[in-house]
Scaffold this motif. Structure first.
Motif, PDB file in Angstrom:
ATOM      1  N   PRO A 163      -0.241   7.101   7.067  1.00  0.00           N
ATOM      2  CA  PRO A 163       0.850   7.065   8.532  1.00  0.00           C
ATOM      3  C   PRO A 163       0.955   6.319   9.068  1.00  0.00           C
ATOM      4  O   PRO A 163       1.547   6.035   9.981  1.00  0.00           O
ATOM      5  CB  PRO A 163       0.384   8.954   9.181  1.00  0.00           C
ATOM      6  CG  PRO A 163      -0.704   9.671   8.323  1.00  0.00           C
ATOM      7  CD  PRO A 163      -1.740   8.066   7.513  1.00  0.00           C
ATOM      8  N   TYR A 164      -0.129   6.150   9.804  1.00  0.00           N
ATOM      9  CA  TYR A 164      -0.315   4.803  10.227  1.00  0.00           C
ATOM     10  C   TYR A 164       0.431   3.693  10.343  1.00  0.00           C
ATOM     11  O   TYR A 164       1.458   2.864  10.107  1.00  0.00           O
ATOM     12  CB  TYR A 164      -1.811   3.771  10.592  1.00  0.00           C
ATOM     13  CG  TYR A 164      -2.030   5.349  11.708  1.00  0.00           C
ATOM     14  CD1 TYR A 164      -1.930   5.449  13.221  1.00  0.00           C
ATOM     15  CD2 TYR A 164      -3.281   5.593  11.098  1.00  0.00           C
ATOM     16  CE1 TYR A 164      -2.919   6.337  13.531  1.00  0.00           C
ATOM     17  CE2 TYR A 164      -4.138   7.500  11.733  1.00  0.00           C
ATOM     18  CZ  TYR A 164      -3.395   7.186  13.025  1.00  0.00           C
ATOM     19  OH  TYR A 164      -4.500   7.928  14.185  1.00  0.00           O
ATOM     20  N   ALA A 165       0.109   3.440   8.269  1.00  0.00           N
ATOM     21  CA  ALA A 165       1.131   2.158   8.153  1.00  0.00           C
ATOM     22  C   ALA A 165       2.874   2.282   7.826  1.00  0.00           C
ATOM     23  O   ALA A 165       3.319   1.687   8.014  1.00  0.00           O
ATOM     24  CB  ALA A 165       0.284   2.305   6.386  1.00  0.00           C
ATOM     25  N   ARG A 166       2.365   3.410   7.452  1.00  0.00           N
ATOM     26  CA  ARG A 166       4.354   3.884   7.159  1.00  0.00           C
ATOM     27  C   ARG A 166       4.922   3.491   9.074  1.00  0.00           C
ATOM     28  O   ARG A 166       6.208   3.063   9.135  1.00  0.00           O
ATOM     29  CB  ARG A 166       4.447   5.624   7.591  1.00  0.00           C
ATOM     30  CG  ARG A 166       4.423   6.243   6.100  1.00  0.00           C
ATOM     31  CD  ARG A 166       4.495   7.031   5.107  1.00  0.00           C
ATOM     32  NE  ARG A 166       4.604   7.082   3.732  1.00  0.00           N
ATOM     33  CZ  ARG A 166       4.545   8.257   3.459  1.00  0.00           C
ATOM     34  NH1 ARG A 166       3.588   9.361   3.536  1.00  0.00           N
ATOM     35  NH2 ARG A 166       4.114   8.659   2.026  1.00  0.00           N
ATOM     36  N   ALA A 167       3.898   3.924   9.588  1.00  0.00           N
ATOM     37  CA  ALA A 167       4.371   3.780  11.409  1.00  0.00           C
ATOM     38  C   ALA A 167       5.155   2.399  12.056  1.00  0.00           C
ATOM     39  O   ALA A 167       5.214   2.226  12.545  1.00  0.00           O
ATOM     40  CB  ALA A 167       3.525   4.260  12.254  1.00  0.00           C
ATOM     41  N   ALA A 168       3.674   1.769  11.354  1.00  0.00           N
ATOM     42  CA  ALA A 168       3.692   0.626  11.481  1.00  0.00           C
ATOM     43  C   ALA A 168       4.962   0.045  10.875  1.00  0.00           C
ATOM     44  O   ALA A 168       5.847  -0.630  11.716  1.00  0.00           O
ATOM     45  CB  ALA A 168       2.638  -0.242  10.559  1.00  0.00           C
ATOM     46  N   LEU A 169       5.392   0.559   9.294  1.00  0.00           N
ATOM     47  CA  LEU A 169       6.195  -0.566   9.151  1.00  0.00           C
ATOM     48  C   LEU A 169       7.977  -0.089   9.626  1.00  0.00           C
ATOM     49  O   LEU A 169       8.939  -0.595   9.869  1.00  0.00           O
ATOM     50  CB  LEU A 169       6.305  -0.112   7.446  1.00  0.00           C
ATOM     51  CG  LEU A 169       5.970  -0.068   6.742  1.00  0.00           C
ATOM     52  CD1 LEU A 169       5.611   0.494   5.765  1.00  0.00           C
ATOM     53  CD2 LEU A 169       5.698  -2.400   6.531  1.00  0.00           C
ATOM     54  N   PHE A 183       1.071  -1.075   0.400  1.00  0.00           N
ATOM     55  CA  PHE A 183       0.138   0.050  -0.457  1.00  0.00           C
ATOM     56  C   PHE A 183       0.854   1.430   0.164  1.00  0.00           C
ATOM     57  O   PHE A 183       0.896   2.358  -0.652  1.00  0.00           O
ATOM     58  CB  PHE A 183      -1.525   0.178   0.976  1.00  0.00           C
ATOM     59  CG  PHE A 183      -1.534   0.774   1.225  1.00  0.00           C
ATOM     60  CD1 PHE A 183      -2.682   1.586   0.838  1.00  0.00           C
ATOM     61  CD2 PHE A 183      -1.856   1.951   2.614  1.00  0.00           C
ATOM     62  CE1 PHE A 183      -3.512   3.172   0.672  1.00  0.00           C
ATOM     63  CE2 PHE A 183      -2.008   3.058   3.049  1.00  0.00           C
ATOM     64  CZ  PHE A 183      -3.080   3.513   1.978  1.00  0.00           C
ATOM     65  N   VAL A 184       1.830   1.708   0.592  1.00  0.00           N
ATOM     66  CA  VAL A 184       2.680   2.408   0.717  1.00  0.00           C
ATOM     67  C   VAL A 184       3.513   3.038  -0.371  1.00  0.00           C
ATOM     68  O   VAL A 184       4.080   3.669  -1.185  1.00  0.00           O
ATOM     69  CB  VAL A 184       3.926   1.887   2.646  1.00  0.00           C
ATOM     70  CG1 VAL A 184       4.827   3.513   1.963  1.00  0.00           C
ATOM     71  CG2 VAL A 184       2.728   2.725   3.280  1.00  0.00           C
TER      72      VAL A 184
END
Length: 301
Positions: free
Chosen positions: A66-72, A9-10
């Motif tokens: 932003p949550y996806a990036r933070a998780a990665l 997704f990112v």
């Protein structure tokens, strides 16, 4: 929800294309599309608008990104921490350099580091000193060999690799030929041949001229000091360069130190003052600093 789905997704978001994202991830495009559709089904909302020529985020997608990036980032941080604690280095480091000069011995540094840490991917990029310093501060590169002006670069720590006096070089029939030295004030109003703005040596020259009230007239610019020497040998002006750059043309050039004041160029290893977050980059900085301390560099070519 899987980390792979968030990664895809990112990537699609950043590339604005399923095709480019798949190429970046080294996977087939249908696999990327399938994983993102699965993520959208789990969340119950579309994350990407596929109706246009480029892929765009929906309102929900923009909120999730932003949550996806933070998780990665959290997962990557956990991996780096474990690697650092266990003494296993992996990842990527990017080195900037102004050139491949003998004085830097960059190949020697990298060869030794690679033997000890074969899982670290190393990228080398070349640019002018001002751009390298900006890239260091922005975190785009981890360390760099650059040329320093008079002041230390803001936000960076440095270790000088080599310092050399700047000389003026002129053709043998030039009116300055035969002088043992030339005062900076004597260069005012003359055609000068110099490295371009953004380089350390040009910064040294410009700052010294400003302090002395001298207006330099730059007739020619070139990014390679040896080209400056060649232009001076053709009688096109006074080249400002390291003396060693003029040595191959000694039969056609007269070189003399610039004095009152004496000008010096410096090449240094530089890194962010707060230090890189990447353990591999920290290890390479330590290796490079030790190498430079224990193996004095050759003169600038």
């Amino acid at each position: 929800m899987e980390l792979r789905q968030l990664e895809y997704f990112v990537a699609v978001t950043e590339e604005a294309s399923f095709t480019r994202a798949a190429a970046r991830l080294h996977v087939a495009q249908p696999g990327v599309s399938a994983q993102i559709r699965q993520l959208e089904r789990e969340l119950g909302q579309p994350l990407l608008d596929r109706s246009g020529r480029t892929v765009r985020l929906t309102e929900v997608g923009a909120a999730v990104l932003p949550y996806a990036r933070a998780a990665l980032a959290a997962v990557q941080g956990a991996r780096l921490t474990v690697d650092e604690l266990t003494g296993l280095l992996r990842g990527r480091v990017t080195i900037g350099t102004i050139d491949w000069s003998r004085a830097l011995d960059l190949p020697g540094i990298l060869a030794g580091f690679h033997r000890d840490h074969p899982n670290v991917e190393i990228t080398v990029t070349q640019d002018d000193s001002a751009s390298l310093a900006a890239s260091l501060r922005a975190g785009a590169i981890d360390l760099a060999f650059l040329s320093l002006g008079g002041a230390e670069p803001e936000g960076l720590d440095t270790q000088v690799v080599v310092e050399h006096p700047l000389h003026a070089a002129v053709g043998l029939d030039h009116e300055l030929a035969g002088r043992p030295a030339v005062a900076l004030a004597s260069l005012g109003g003359r055609d000068l041949i110099s490295l371009p703005r953004g380089t350390g040596l040009r910064t040294v020259l410009d700052e010294a001229c400003a302090a002395a009230g001298v207006r330099p007239r730059i007739a020619f610019e070139a990014g390679d000091p040896t080209v400056l020497a060649q232009l001076a040998a053709l009688g096109l002006g006074v080249a400002i360069l390291p003396e060693s750059a003029a040595e191959p043309y000694a039969d056609r050039l007269h070189t003399m130190p610039v004095v009152r004041p004496k000008l010096y160029g410096r090449i240094a290893l530089a890194w962010r003052a707060e230090g890189p977050r990447n353990p591999a980059a920290r290890a390479l900085i330590t290796r490079a600093r030790d190498w430079l301390r224990n193996a004095p560099p050759a003169p600038v070519p």
